[in-house]
Design a protein around this motif. Sequence first.
Motif, mmCIF file in Angstrom:
data_model
loop_
_atom_site.group_PDB
_atom_site.id
_atom_site.type_symbol
_atom_site.label_atom_id
_atom_site.label_comp_id
_atom_site.label_asym_id
_atom_site.label_seq_id
_atom_site.Cartn_x
_atom_site.Cartn_y
_atom_site.Cartn_z
ATOM 1 N N VAL A 139 -30.382 40.119 5.893
ATOM 2 C CA VAL A 139 -30.242 39.292 4.697
ATOM 3 C C VAL A 139 -30.881 40.025 3.520
ATOM 4 N N ARG A 140 -30.407 39.704 2.318
ATOM 5 C CA ARG A 140 -31.021 40.248 1.099
ATOM 6 C C ARG A 140 -31.582 39.104 0.276
ATOM 7 N N VAL A 141 -32.760 39.337 -0.284
ATOM 8 C CA VAL A 141 -33.458 38.364 -1.117
ATOM 9 C C VAL A 141 -33.676 39.010 -2.483
ATOM 10 N N LEU A 197 -32.264 29.953 -4.132
ATOM 11 C CA LEU A 197 -33.270 29.039 -3.586
ATOM 12 C C LEU A 197 -34.036 28.257 -4.645
ATOM 13 N N GLY A 198 -34.392 28.896 -5.750
ATOM 14 C CA GLY A 198 -35.157 28.215 -6.789
ATOM 15 C C GLY A 198 -36.517 28.838 -7.025
ATOM 16 N N ASN A 237 -41.207 28.792 6.315
ATOM 17 C CA ASN A 237 -40.412 30.012 6.469
ATOM 18 C C ASN A 237 -40.467 30.918 5.250
ATOM 19 N N ALA A 238 -40.132 32.174 5.494
ATOM 20 C CA ALA A 238 -39.996 33.164 4.442
ATOM 21 C C ALA A 238 -38.688 32.928 3.679
ATOM 22 N N TYR A 239 -38.581 33.517 2.477
ATOM 23 C CA TYR A 239 -37.352 33.396 1.694
ATOM 24 C C TYR A 239 -36.153 33.857 2.525
ATOM 25 N N ALA A 240 -36.314 34.935 3.269
ATOM 26 C CA ALA A 240 -35.201 35.468 4.076
ATOM 27 C C ALA A 240 -34.689 34.426 5.062
ATOM 28 N N ASP A 241 -35.609 33.730 5.725
ATOM 29 C CA ASP A 241 -35.224 32.677 6.677
ATOM 30 C C ASP A 241 -34.488 31.548 5.976
ATOM 31 N N MET A 242 -34.991 31.160 4.804
ATOM 32 C CA MET A 242 -34.361 30.068 4.057
ATOM 33 C C MET A 242 -32.934 30.442 3.649
ATOM 34 N N LEU A 243 -32.758 31.671 3.155
ATOM 35 C CA LEU A 243 -31.413 32.105 2.749
ATOM 36 C C LEU A 243 -30.494 32.246 3.940
ATOM 37 N N ALA A 244 -30.988 32.779 5.045
ATOM 38 C CA ALA A 244 -30.164 32.939 6.251
ATOM 39 C C ALA A 244 -29.721 31.584 6.783
ATOM 40 N N ALA A 245 -30.615 30.576 6.699
ATOM 41 C CA ALA A 245 -30.272 29.233 7.171
ATOM 42 C C ALA A 245 -29.205 28.588 6.294
ATOM 43 N N ASP A 246 -29.233 28.905 4.982
ATOM 44 C CA ASP A 246 -28.248 28.350 4.055
ATOM 45 C C ASP A 246 -26.908 29.043 4.173
ATOM 46 N N GLY A 247 -26.926 30.310 4.627
ATOM 47 C CA GLY A 247 -25.687 31.098 4.659
ATOM 48 C C GLY A 247 -25.003 30.966 5.937
#
Length: 171
Positions: free
Chosen positions: A97-99, A121-122, A161-171
Motif C-alpha cells: 500500500v502507499r500512504v 483518510l483525513g 492501526n497505522a495509516y497503511a492498515d487503515m487505507l488497506a482496509a478501505d481499499g
Amino acid sequence: MARNIEIKAVCRDRAALQARIEALAGAPTADLRQDDSFFVCAAGRLKLRDFGNGHGELIAYERPDTPEPSLSSYTRSETEDPAGLRATLTRALGCWVRVVKTRQLYMAGRTRIHLDRVEGLGDFVELEVVLEAEERPADGQREAERLMGQLGIEAHDLCVNAYADMLAADG
C-alpha cells in the motif's frame, strides 16, 4: 536500533489542535510531503519514504497495533534514489500500500509532534517520544500521556492501526 514511544489519534478539530500544539511547541519546524510505500515483508514493516525532492529513506520498524502509547523500534537508511529503490523493492517484494500525506512537524522537547493530513483518510496527530538508548519505555509512556493531556487528545480518539492498515482496509 532507535526507539520511541508513539501514539496516533484522529484529529477532530484541526484548527483547535494546531493552536494547542503551537502554544506548547511554537511554530512547526518543517512542512513535509511524504509518499510512503509499504512492502510485503516477513517481520515488522518496511516502508520507503519519498520526500519528493530526490531524497528518501528506507525504514524498517516494529510496533504493536495498540491504541495506548507503545514502543516502536526502527532503523533508517537514507537514499538519493527513492524512485529507483521503490521500483526495485516493488519488483522483489511487492508493494502492499502507499500512504501519501502532508505533515507539519513540531518539537516539544524530545517529542516529535506530527499534524498529518493523509490522502483518503483525513487529519491525524502523532506523538513520538524519542527514547535514550538505555531508557525505560515507561518513562516515554508517561511523557506521551502528559502531552496527550496538554493537547486535549482523548483516549477515544487514539488509533489502533497505522495509516497503511487503515487505507488497506478501505481499499
